[in-house]
Design a protein around this motif. Structure first.
Motif, PDB file in Angstrom:
ATOM      1  N   MET A   1       0.718  -1.216  -0.056  1.00 48.39           N
ATOM      2  CA  MET A   1       0.134   0.172   0.382  1.00 48.39           C
ATOM      3  C   MET A   1       1.017   1.311  -0.009  1.00 48.39           C
ATOM      4  O   MET A   1       1.835   1.016   0.526  1.00 48.39           O
ATOM      5  N   THR A   2       0.097   2.442  -0.479  1.00 48.46           N
ATOM      6  CA  THR A   2       1.386   3.711  -0.388  1.00 48.46           C
ATOM      7  C   THR A   2       0.582   5.026  -0.023  1.00 48.46           C
ATOM      8  O   THR A   2      -0.477   4.856  -0.622  1.00 48.46           O
ATOM      9  N   HIS A   3       1.215   5.052   0.725  1.00 50.21           N
ATOM     10  CA  HIS A   3      -0.140   6.261   1.460  1.00 50.21           C
ATOM     11  C   HIS A   3       1.187   7.473   0.711  1.00 50.21           C
ATOM     12  O   HIS A   3       2.185   7.608   0.024  1.00 50.21           O
ATOM     13  N   GLU A   4       0.754   8.958   1.149  1.00 48.97           N
ATOM     14  CA  GLU A   4       1.108   9.779   0.663  1.00 48.97           C
ATOM     15  C   GLU A   4       0.086  10.954   1.652  1.00 48.97           C
ATOM     16  O   GLU A   4      -0.637  11.031   2.006  1.00 48.97           O
ATOM     17  N   LEU A   5       1.067  11.712   2.117  1.00 48.49           N
ATOM     18  CA  LEU A   5       0.997  13.056   2.934  1.00 48.49           C
ATOM     19  C   LEU A   5       0.401  14.270   1.496  1.00 48.49           C
ATOM     20  O   LEU A   5       0.668  14.040   1.491  1.00 48.49           O
ATOM     21  N   ARG A   6      -0.692  15.443   2.738  1.00 43.28           N
ATOM     22  CA  ARG A   6      -1.057  16.292   1.652  1.00 43.28           C
ATOM     23  C   ARG A   6      -1.350  17.136   2.299  1.00 43.28           C
ATOM     24  O   ARG A   6      -1.903  16.853   3.624  1.00 43.28           O
ATOM     25  N   ALA A   7      -0.882  18.342   1.967  1.00 38.72           N
ATOM     26  CA  ALA A   7      -1.256  19.721   2.610  1.00 38.72           C
ATOM     27  C   ALA A   7      -2.121  20.070   2.931  1.00 38.72           C
ATOM     28  O   ALA A   7      -2.705  20.147   2.343  1.00 38.72           O
ATOM     29  N   GLU A   8      -2.488  20.497   4.609  1.00 37.46           N
ATOM     30  CA  GLU A   8      -4.130  21.137   4.439  1.00 37.46           C
ATOM     31  C   GLU A   8      -3.434  22.776   4.914  1.00 37.46           C
ATOM     32  O   GLU A   8      -2.672  22.953   5.841  1.00 37.46           O
ATOM     33  N   TYR A   9      -3.985  23.255   4.546  1.00 41.26           N
ATOM     34  CA  TYR A   9      -3.208  24.680   4.206  1.00 41.26           C
ATOM     35  C   TYR A   9      -4.468  26.016   5.603  1.00 41.26           C
ATOM     36  O   TYR A   9      -5.433  25.399   6.163  1.00 41.26           O
ATOM     37  N   GLY A  10      -4.322  26.870   5.318  1.00 41.66           N
ATOM     38  CA  GLY A  10      -5.576  27.489   6.840  1.00 41.66           C
ATOM     39  C   GLY A  10      -6.114  28.210   5.570  1.00 41.66           C
ATOM     40  O   GLY A  10      -5.762  28.823   4.234  1.00 41.66           O
ATOM     41  N   PRO A  11      -6.467  29.529   6.219  1.00 41.37           N
ATOM     42  CA  PRO A  11      -7.391  30.610   5.444  1.00 41.37           C
ATOM     43  C   PRO A  11      -6.382  31.634   4.717  1.00 41.37           C
ATOM     44  O   PRO A  11      -7.253  32.189   3.830  1.00 41.37           O
ATOM     45  N   GLN A  12      -5.244  31.474   4.884  1.00 37.87           N
ATOM     46  CA  GLN A  12      -4.333  32.451   3.752  1.00 37.87           C
ATOM     47  C   GLN A  12      -4.204  31.754   2.269  1.00 37.87           C
ATOM     48  O   GLN A  12      -3.549  31.900   1.212  1.00 37.87           O
ATOM     49  N   GLY A  13      -4.810  30.790   2.295  1.00 39.00           N
ATOM     50  CA  GLY A  13      -4.006  29.576   1.380  1.00 39.00           C
ATOM     51  C   GLY A  13      -2.768  28.654   1.149  1.00 39.00           C
ATOM     52  O   GLY A  13      -1.910  29.456   2.697  1.00 39.00           O
ATOM     53  N   ARG A  14      -2.177  28.472   0.310  1.00 36.74           N
ATOM     54  CA  ARG A  14      -0.636  28.375   0.135  1.00 36.74           C
ATOM     55  C   ARG A  14       0.363  29.409   1.170  1.00 36.74           C
ATOM     56  O   ARG A  14       1.554  28.600   1.762  1.00 36.74           O
ATOM     57  N   SER A  15       0.293  30.698   0.265  1.00 37.37           N
ATOM     58  CA  SER A  15       1.299  31.671   1.055  1.00 37.37           C
ATOM     59  C   SER A  15       0.733  31.807   2.450  1.00 37.37           C
ATOM     60  O   SER A  15       1.918  31.999   2.995  1.00 37.37           O
ATOM     61  N   GLY A  16      -0.261  31.121   3.543  1.00 32.73           N
ATOM     62  CA  GLY A  16       0.135  30.909   4.450  1.00 32.73           C
ATOM     63  C   GLY A  16       1.169  29.285   5.825  1.00 32.73           C
ATOM     64  O   GLY A  16       0.846  29.194   6.514  1.00 32.73           O
ATOM     65  N   GLY A  17       1.310  28.484   4.122  1.00 32.10           N
ATOM     66  CA  GLY A  17       1.983  27.954   4.125  1.00 32.10           C
ATOM     67  C   GLY A  17       0.750  26.724   4.877  1.00 32.10           C
ATOM     68  O   GLY A  17      -0.173  26.560   5.075  1.00 32.10           O
ATOM     69  N   VAL A  18       1.392  25.273   6.028  1.00 34.59           N
ATOM     70  CA  VAL A  18       0.855  24.080   5.943  1.00 34.59           C
ATOM     71  C   VAL A  18       0.488  24.139   7.012  1.00 34.59           C
ATOM     72  O   VAL A  18       1.287  24.502   8.271  1.00 34.59           O
ATOM     73  N   ARG A  19      -0.855  23.819   7.478  1.00 33.73           N
ATOM     74  CA  ARG A  19      -1.250  23.866   8.787  1.00 33.73           C
ATOM     75  C   ARG A  19      -1.172  22.576   9.551  1.00 33.73           C
ATOM     76  O   ARG A  19      -0.819  22.363  10.584  1.00 33.73           O
ATOM     77  N   THR A  20      -1.346  21.979   8.973  1.00 33.14           N
ATOM     78  CA  THR A  20      -1.410  20.160   8.959  1.00 33.14           C
ATOM     79  C   THR A  20      -1.495  19.481   7.901  1.00 33.14           C
ATOM     80  O   THR A  20      -1.088  19.996   7.205  1.00 33.14           O
ATOM     81  N   TRP A  21      -0.470  18.713   7.901  1.00 33.68           N
ATOM     82  CA  TRP A  21      -0.197  17.122   7.182  1.00 33.68           C
ATOM     83  C   TRP A  21      -1.720  16.321   7.045  1.00 33.68           C
ATOM     84  O   TRP A  21      -1.824  15.478   8.752  1.00 33.68           O
ATOM     85  N   HIS A  22      -1.876  15.764   6.300  1.00 34.46           N
ATOM     86  CA  HIS A  22      -2.974  14.700   6.381  1.00 34.46           C
ATOM     87  C   HIS A  22      -2.655  14.034   5.749  1.00 34.46           C
ATOM     88  O   HIS A  22      -0.704  13.614   4.738  1.00 34.46           O
ATOM     89  N   ILE A  23      -2.829  11.990   5.681  1.00 33.48           N
ATOM     90  CA  ILE A  23      -2.252  10.522   4.818  1.00 33.48           C
ATOM     91  C   ILE A  23      -3.654  10.177   4.169  1.00 33.48           C
ATOM     92  O   ILE A  23      -4.681  10.179   4.758  1.00 33.48           O
ATOM     93  N   MET A  24      -3.053   9.888   3.389  1.00 32.63           N
ATOM     94  CA  MET A  24      -3.638   9.818   2.273  1.00 32.63           C
ATOM     95  C   MET A  24      -3.341   8.037   1.850  1.00 32.63           C
ATOM     96  O   MET A  24      -3.157   7.690   1.994  1.00 32.63           O
ATOM     97  N   ARG A  25      -4.489   7.262   1.525  1.00 27.40           N
ATOM     98  CA  ARG A  25      -4.219   6.080   1.637  1.00 27.40           C
ATOM     99  C   ARG A  25      -3.883   5.501   0.093  1.00 27.40           C
ATOM    100  O   ARG A  25      -2.693   4.677   0.259  1.00 27.40           O
ATOM    101  N   THR A  26      -3.837   6.455  -0.915  1.00 27.75           N
ATOM    102  CA  THR A  26      -3.357   6.611  -1.695  1.00 27.75           C
ATOM    103  C   THR A  26      -2.671   7.495  -2.469  1.00 27.75           C
ATOM    104  O   THR A  26      -3.496   8.231  -2.175  1.00 27.75           O
ATOM    105  N   ALA A  27      -1.714   7.738  -3.277  1.00 24.45           N
ATOM    106  CA  ALA A  27      -0.623   8.953  -4.121  1.00 24.45           C
ATOM    107  C   ALA A  27      -1.985   9.382  -4.495  1.00 24.45           C
ATOM    108  O   ALA A  27      -2.922   8.743  -5.620  1.00 24.45           O
ATOM    109  N   GLY A  28      -1.825  10.223  -5.132  1.00 18.82           N
ATOM    110  CA  GLY A  28      -3.348  11.173  -5.783  1.00 18.82           C
ATOM    111  C   GLY A  28      -4.427  11.620  -5.026  1.00 18.82           C
ATOM    112  O   GLY A  28      -5.055  11.901  -5.419  1.00 18.82           O
ATOM    113  N   ALA A  29      -4.271  11.108  -3.947  1.00 19.95           N
ATOM    114  CA  ALA A  29      -6.097  10.459  -3.334  1.00 19.95           C
ATOM    115  C   ALA A  29      -6.579  12.131  -2.768  1.00 19.95           C
ATOM    116  O   ALA A  29      -5.523  13.280  -2.863  1.00 19.95           O
TER     117      ALA A  29
END
Length: 78
Positions: A1-29
């Motif tokens: 199984m290949t998991h992937e981390l994906r960033a969740e950003y705050g209210p400022q979007g990408r320019s405000g930086g990563v708020r939390t990393w989430h884990i996806m069960r498959t790449a691209g999810a």
């Protein structure tokens, strides 16, 4: 199984930086293991970066991830 981390950003979007990393069960999810939908254009990282990011991972995603990934997968830090 290949998991992937994906960033969740705050209210400022990408320019405000990563708020939390989430884990996806498959790449691209876009649905995290916790059920949250994450922007498909968000930054991604390989699953080996779990626990090694400057911002924390979602606790719920992390807990589910630990139940799915076999302990002792070759990484002495897991």
């Amino acid at each position: 199984m290949t998991h992937e981390l994906r960033a969740e950003y705050g209210p400022q979007g990408r320019s405000g930086g990563v708020r939390t990393w989430h884990i996806m069960r498959t790449a691209g999810a876009t649905e995290a293991m916790c059920g949250r939908t994450i922007d498909p254009d968000a930054e991604t990282r390989p699953e080996d970066d779990w626990g090694r990011t400057e911002r924390p991972a979602c606790q719920q995603c992390g807990s589910l991830y630990l139940h799915e990934v076999p302990h002792g997968s070759g990484d002495p830090h897991r």
